[in-house]
Design an enzyme around this catalytic site. Structure first.
Site, short mmCIF file in Angstrom:
data_model
loop_
_atom_site.label_atom_id
_atom_site.label_comp_id
_atom_site.label_asym_id
_atom_site.label_seq_id
_atom_site.Cartn_x
_atom_site.Cartn_y
_atom_site.Cartn_z
N SER A 135 1.19 8.33 -1.14
CA SER A 135 1.14 7.05 -0.38
C SER A 135 0.65 7.40 0.88
O SER A 135 -0.38 6.77 1.30
CB SER A 135 2.40 6.43 -0.43
OG SER A 135 3.04 5.93 -1.61
N ARG A 183 3.58 4.52 8.73
CA ARG A 183 4.71 3.84 8.11
C ARG A 183 4.67 2.28 8.05
O ARG A 183 5.25 1.77 7.06
CB ARG A 183 6.04 4.16 8.83
CG ARG A 183 6.28 5.87 8.26
CD ARG A 183 7.73 6.21 8.43
NE ARG A 183 8.07 7.22 7.74
CZ ARG A 183 8.79 7.52 6.52
NH1 ARG A 183 9.32 6.42 5.96
NH2 ARG A 183 8.84 8.53 6.12
N HIS A 230 2.45 1.68 5.48
CA HIS A 230 3.31 2.06 4.02
C HIS A 230 4.07 0.72 3.52
O HIS A 230 4.22 0.45 2.42
CB HIS A 230 3.96 3.18 4.26
CG HIS A 230 4.89 3.76 3.15
ND1 HIS A 230 6.20 3.62 3.17
CD2 HIS A 230 4.32 4.23 1.91
CE1 HIS A 230 6.62 3.94 1.93
NE2 HIS A 230 5.35 4.46 1.26
#
Lengths: 210, 210
Positions: free
Chosen positions: B15, B38, B41
């Site tokens: 990812s 993040r 993400h």
């Protein structure tokens, strides 16, 4: 300091009006309109409505199940926290097995993620349940694998909103292509998340302010 | 059934590699790179990186504060649930005052939302804190109003990720235009959410798998 609305009811009303003016709800059936609007509300993006996929009667199936007392099976704590308890028509149980102590050893034994192993613990609750997946593609993949066994009890509805780059779109495509006879609502593509999954549950509950 | 990755560490690795290949990280300073990755993400959208706004040194400020034991002040339970406790370097307190019993009468007295009233209860924890707002624009607006008083203790960092159609973009624009001397990271526009706010906190914590 910018002037801003401080009235929660008014903020909801304005928000829903903006969504209805910007989102294309034309292909959304009446029993899913609240779901579509609340999912768009949860993420700030009216165009998620374009990516919603659903089976016919999915909204009715979810509402009926909740009224009948269906448990809500969540793949993560954030989904469980996002469900507004006052909207649940039958004081429905909100179940999240992810942090059960047996999940970590089960994940090791099954050679899968904790999120997928946690789905094994849904088995006694599956029949007639409302499943709300807002995080882990592997939870949805694992559920579909369980449902490949015709002996596995069927949920009343699967709300498929896993998010991310690896498996999220694929797991939802798998659900959409063959939902194993289970009514479903899912968001195609990488987008999704716990706020959207919880919003979908909330939309199927009863009307309250907020 | 689609073949899929079942290894959590491998899913994270893949990812993050996809995000790094698709997102434009060129203008993101080194101390905020993990935060940007993040946040992308958490939502499945690499292009949120383009909408990140931040003050210089905000990432360093947040990391130092967490190491020094800063409490993390969250506007809603979903943010609190999204914070991975194992990543917090000093067993930091995760504070969410939204469901305190005094919040509802306070909101009535102050003629504002429960989310804004809950921010009043942050006062004793504000000094040196990490604030993570992932839901309510009114919480961010109320915090900024408190900080207009120079006597109000300063947080170490504000993570501004309220989401939605009414006030979200405006509250973040207000923060970005004048953060009242407080380091900040915020996502411009309507997008945001508890998953992104929690991801930003997690990115400032220590590295663990997951």
């Amino acid at each position: 300091m910018t002037a801003y609305s401080r009235d929660a009811h008014d903020i909801y009303r304005q928000s829903f009006a903006i969504i209805r003016s910007e989102a294309d709800l034309s292909r959304i059936p009446a029993d899913l309109e609240a779901v579509a609007v609340r999912v768009a509300h949860a993420c700030g993006m009216p165009n998620v409505v374009d990516d919603l996929a659903f089976s016919e009667g999915a909204g009715r199936a979810g509402r009926t199940a909740l009224i009948d007392g269906a448990p809500i099976l969540c793949d993560c704590r954030m989904v469980a926290e996002g469900i507004t308890r006052a909207r649940l028509p039958a004081d429905n149980a909100v179940v999240c097995t992810l942090n059960e102590p047996e999940v970590t050893p089960m994940a090791r034994d099954l050679e899968t993620t904790r999120s997928a192993a946690a789905v094994e613990l849904w088995r006694p609750h599956l029949a007639g349940s409302v499943v709300a997946i807002g995080n882990a593609p592997t939870a949805l993949f694992h559920l579909l694998a369980l449902l490949d066994d015709p002996a596995t009890p069927r949920p009343a509805l699967i709300l498929g909103f896993p998010v991310g780059y690896v498996g999220a779109a694929e797991s939802k495509d798998d659900l959409i292509a063959d939902s194993r006879g289970v009514p479903f609502v899912a968001l195609r593509g990488r987008r999704g998340g716990s706020a959207m999954a919880a919003a979908a549950v909330n939309a199927l509950g009863r009307e309250t302010h907020g």
